[in-house]
Design a protein around this motif. Sequence first.
Motif, PDB file in Angstrom:
ATOM      1  N   TYR A 208       0.845  -1.202   0.000  1.00 49.60           N
ATOM      2  CA  TYR A 208       0.000   0.000   0.000  1.00 49.60           C
ATOM      3  C   TYR A 208       0.877   1.248   0.000  1.00 49.60           C
ATOM      4  O   TYR A 208       1.889   1.299   0.701  1.00 49.60           O
ATOM      5  N   MET A 209       0.475   2.237  -0.767  1.00 51.33           N
ATOM      6  CA  MET A 209       1.149   3.539  -0.691  1.00 51.33           C
ATOM      7  C   MET A 209       0.087   4.628  -0.712  1.00 51.33           C
ATOM      8  O   MET A 209      -0.888   4.543  -1.468  1.00 51.33           O
ATOM      9  N   THR A 210       0.330   5.650   0.118  1.00 54.89           N
ATOM     10  CA  THR A 210      -0.602   6.771   0.211  1.00 54.89           C
ATOM     11  C   THR A 210       0.138   8.055  -0.166  1.00 54.89           C
ATOM     12  O   THR A 210       1.309   8.215   0.175  1.00 54.89           O
ATOM     13  N   ALA A 211      -0.544   8.927  -0.847  1.00 54.02           N
ATOM     14  CA  ALA A 211       0.054  10.223  -1.192  1.00 54.02           C
ATOM     15  C   ALA A 211       0.443  10.955   0.090  1.00 54.02           C
ATOM     16  O   ALA A 211      -0.365  11.063   1.023  1.00 54.02           O
ATOM     17  N   ALA A 212       1.689  11.452   0.122  1.00 55.50           N
ATOM     18  CA  ALA A 212       2.209  12.087   1.337  1.00 55.50           C
ATOM     19  C   ALA A 212       1.292  13.214   1.792  1.00 55.50           C
ATOM     20  O   ALA A 212       1.039  13.387   2.990  1.00 55.50           O
ATOM     21  N   ALA A 213       0.758  13.966   0.842  1.00 56.43           N
ATOM     22  CA  ALA A 213      -0.079  15.118   1.192  1.00 56.43           C
ATOM     23  C   ALA A 213      -1.395  14.702   1.836  1.00 56.43           C
ATOM     24  O   ALA A 213      -2.082  15.531   2.439  1.00 56.43           O
ATOM     25  N   HIS A 214      -1.742  13.411   1.719  1.00 58.17           N
ATOM     26  CA  HIS A 214      -3.016  12.937   2.274  1.00 58.17           C
ATOM     27  C   HIS A 214      -2.815  11.947   3.420  1.00 58.17           C
ATOM     28  O   HIS A 214      -3.731  11.207   3.770  1.00 58.17           O
ATOM     29  N   ALA A 215      -1.608  11.921   3.989  1.00 58.46           N
ATOM     30  CA  ALA A 215      -1.320  10.967   5.069  1.00 58.46           C
ATOM     31  C   ALA A 215      -2.188  11.265   6.288  1.00 58.46           C
ATOM     32  O   ALA A 215      -2.595  12.407   6.516  1.00 58.46           O
ATOM     33  N   GLY A 216      -2.470  10.209   7.062  1.00 58.51           N
ATOM     34  CA  GLY A 216      -3.160  10.391   8.335  1.00 58.51           C
ATOM     35  C   GLY A 216      -4.657  10.574   8.214  1.00 58.51           C
ATOM     36  O   GLY A 216      -5.313  10.959   9.184  1.00 58.51           O
ATOM     37  N   ARG A 217      -5.209  10.294   7.045  1.00 58.36           N
ATOM     38  CA  ARG A 217      -6.648  10.494   6.863  1.00 58.36           C
ATOM     39  C   ARG A 217      -7.392   9.194   6.620  1.00 58.36           C
ATOM     40  O   ARG A 217      -8.509   9.188   6.120  1.00 58.36           O
ATOM     41  N   GLY A 218      -6.763   8.076   6.943  1.00 59.23           N
ATOM     42  CA  GLY A 218      -7.468   6.798   6.872  1.00 59.23           C
ATOM     43  C   GLY A 218      -7.445   6.130   5.512  1.00 59.23           C
ATOM     44  O   GLY A 218      -8.177   5.159   5.284  1.00 59.23           O
ATOM     45  N   ILE A 219      -6.618   6.647   4.609  1.00 60.16           N
ATOM     46  CA  ILE A 219      -6.607   6.072   3.257  1.00 60.16           C
ATOM     47  C   ILE A 219      -6.020   4.665   3.281  1.00 60.16           C
ATOM     48  O   ILE A 219      -6.561   3.740   2.659  1.00 60.16           O
ATOM     49  N   ALA A 220      -4.916   4.476   4.009  1.00 60.03           N
ATOM     50  CA  ALA A 220      -4.311   3.148   4.085  1.00 60.03           C
ATOM     51  C   ALA A 220      -5.267   2.166   4.755  1.00 60.03           C
ATOM     52  O   ALA A 220      -5.410   1.021   4.323  1.00 60.03           O
ATOM     53  N   ARG A 221      -5.940   2.619   5.797  1.00 60.56           N
ATOM     54  CA  ARG A 221      -6.904   1.770   6.485  1.00 60.56           C
ATOM     55  C   ARG A 221      -8.033   1.348   5.537  1.00 60.56           C
ATOM     56  O   ARG A 221      -8.409   0.176   5.480  1.00 60.56           O
ATOM     57  N   THR A 222      -8.545   2.315   4.774  1.00 60.56           N
ATOM     58  CA  THR A 222      -9.617   2.008   3.818  1.00 60.56           C
ATOM     59  C   THR A 222      -9.136   1.021   2.758  1.00 60.56           C
ATOM     60  O   THR A 222      -9.833   0.068   2.412  1.00 60.56           O
ATOM     61  N   MET A 223      -7.909   1.257   2.240  1.00 65.51           N
ATOM     62  CA  MET A 223      -7.380   0.359   1.211  1.00 65.51           C
ATOM     63  C   MET A 223      -7.164  -1.039   1.788  1.00 65.51           C
ATOM     64  O   MET A 223      -7.432  -2.047   1.124  1.00 65.51           O
ATOM     65  N   CYS A 224      -6.670  -1.133   3.028  1.00 71.34           N
ATOM     66  CA  CYS A 224      -6.420  -2.450   3.617  1.00 71.34           C
ATOM     67  C   CYS A 224      -7.736  -3.199   3.818  1.00 71.34           C
ATOM     68  O   CYS A 224      -7.827  -4.404   3.520  1.00 71.34           O
ATOM     69  N   ALA A 225      -8.761  -2.494   4.296  1.00 68.09           N
ATOM     70  CA  ALA A 225     -10.068  -3.143   4.462  1.00 68.09           C
ATOM     71  C   ALA A 225     -10.584  -3.637   3.110  1.00 68.09           C
ATOM     72  O   ALA A 225     -11.110  -4.754   2.995  1.00 68.09           O
ATOM     73  N   HIS A 226     -10.416  -2.806   2.075  1.00 68.58           N
ATOM     74  CA  HIS A 226     -10.839  -3.195   0.725  1.00 68.58           C
ATOM     75  C   HIS A 226     -10.071  -4.430   0.258  1.00 68.58           C
ATOM     76  O   HIS A 226     -10.637  -5.373  -0.297  1.00 68.58           O
ATOM     77  N   SER A 227      -8.773  -4.440   0.518  1.00 70.39           N
ATOM     78  CA  SER A 227      -7.941  -5.560   0.056  1.00 70.39           C
ATOM     79  C   SER A 227      -8.346  -6.856   0.758  1.00 70.39           C
ATOM     80  O   SER A 227      -8.333  -7.932   0.141  1.00 70.39           O
ATOM     81  N   MET A 228      -8.724  -6.772   2.017  1.00 70.21           N
ATOM     82  CA  MET A 228      -9.140  -7.997   2.718  1.00 70.21           C
ATOM     83  C   MET A 228     -10.448  -8.518   2.132  1.00 70.21           C
ATOM     84  O   MET A 228     -10.640  -9.727   1.985  1.00 70.21           O
ATOM     85  N   GLU A 229     -11.359  -7.596   1.772  1.00 72.04           N
ATOM     86  CA  GLU A 229     -12.606  -8.030   1.124  1.00 72.04           C
ATOM     87  C   GLU A 229     -12.324  -8.686  -0.228  1.00 72.04           C
ATOM     88  O   GLU A 229     -12.882  -9.737  -0.550  1.00 72.04           O
ATOM     89  N   MET A 230     -11.465  -8.045  -1.027  1.00 71.44           N
ATOM     90  CA  MET A 230     -11.131  -8.614  -2.335  1.00 71.44           C
ATOM     91  C   MET A 230     -10.468  -9.976  -2.163  1.00 71.44           C
ATOM     92  O   MET A 230     -10.758 -10.916  -2.893  1.00 71.44           O
ATOM     93  N   ALA A 231      -9.575 -10.055  -1.202  1.00 75.44           N
ATOM     94  CA  ALA A 231      -8.849 -11.318  -0.979  1.00 75.44           C
ATOM     95  C   ALA A 231      -9.828 -12.433  -0.621  1.00 75.44           C
ATOM     96  O   ALA A 231      -9.720 -13.557  -1.126  1.00 75.44           O
ATOM     97  N   ARG A 232     -10.799 -12.115   0.241  1.00 75.07           N
ATOM     98  CA  ARG A 232     -11.800 -13.134   0.597  1.00 75.07           C
ATOM     99  C   ARG A 232     -12.600 -13.557  -0.627  1.00 75.07           C
ATOM    100  O   ARG A 232     -12.839 -14.735  -0.862  1.00 75.07           O
TER     101      ARG A 232
END
Lengths: 161, 161
Positions: B81-105
């Motif tokens: 996962y990579m998040t744009a530095a200017a948007h760090a700390g706003r839950g983007i990585a968390r959202t992407m990780c949750a999405h990835s777990m759904e896709m993986a399932r």
Amino acid sequence: MIVRPASAEDRPAIWAIMEPVIRAGETYALDRDMTEGDAMAYWLGSDKETFVAAEDGQVVGSYYLRPNQRGGGRHVCNCGYMTAAAHAGRGIARTMCAHSMEMARLWGFRAMQFNFVVATNVRAVGLWSALGFEIVGRLPHAFEHPSAGFVDAFVMFRDLA
Amino acid sequence: MIVRPASAEDRPAIWAIMEPVIRAGETYALDRDMTEGDAMAYWLGSDKETFVAAEDGQVVGSYYLRPNQRGGGRHVCNCGYMTAAAHAGRGIARTMCAHSMEMARLWGFRAMQFNFVVATNVRAVGLWSALGFEIVGRLPHAFEHPSAGFVDAFVMFRDLA
């Protein structure tokens, strides 16, 4: 026994060693129906240095050595070893592993990591332990063994200092 | 924020996110001088499914999902996962990780493994821990950090059952 760099002429002998290991699917996380071409591309890939162990002119084992990661992780190498089934238990893997550690030191690697040692492969786990590798990770149920079902895999690591 | 499959048109935006991360060399084991072409071949490789997170039409993050091993290990996936530095700390990585777990399932993966989480990347370690990942391995001094020197890296793992 001598250990030397693999050449194109060694490919049939390497495949003869790899094929039963791949088809059995008990120790390497490789597709059991992998073709010879894919197996050769993997084992002799451009990211790897590949060696063979030979006895009386016959190839009895092979291993590869490569950086395990890039960038800040490139000082740790990774190896894979396979021994001809007919020559198992005669110290070929041990000899190849010792050779690989020497080569790794020569090339400036500071440590060696095995990413995926299947827990049921007790011979390998015992040999790597005897050669100074420590289990630094346990991947729960990460390998589906053809007869034992889902079993753990170990990450093993050894400093080369 | 929406998460959707990456398309060819997303490449410049993905590179804009990746380049500073790669050049900094603090969190990913990738060569710091990696070219855009090599980075795109890596992140959008044929072994991976790649997604982007977009907000108001702007790509603010990207992740890939792939099998971590082949054969008997193919039921465990791996993501980056990579998040744009200017948007760090706003839950983007968390959202992407949750999405990835759904896709993986959806794709039938039974677990997810991160092979190399740099120990000094405390934000990532904390986030993955909060999302249910466990540290199952510690690779001693496996990462050379540009300023912190040789630091450990973690193997993190999560069942998807």
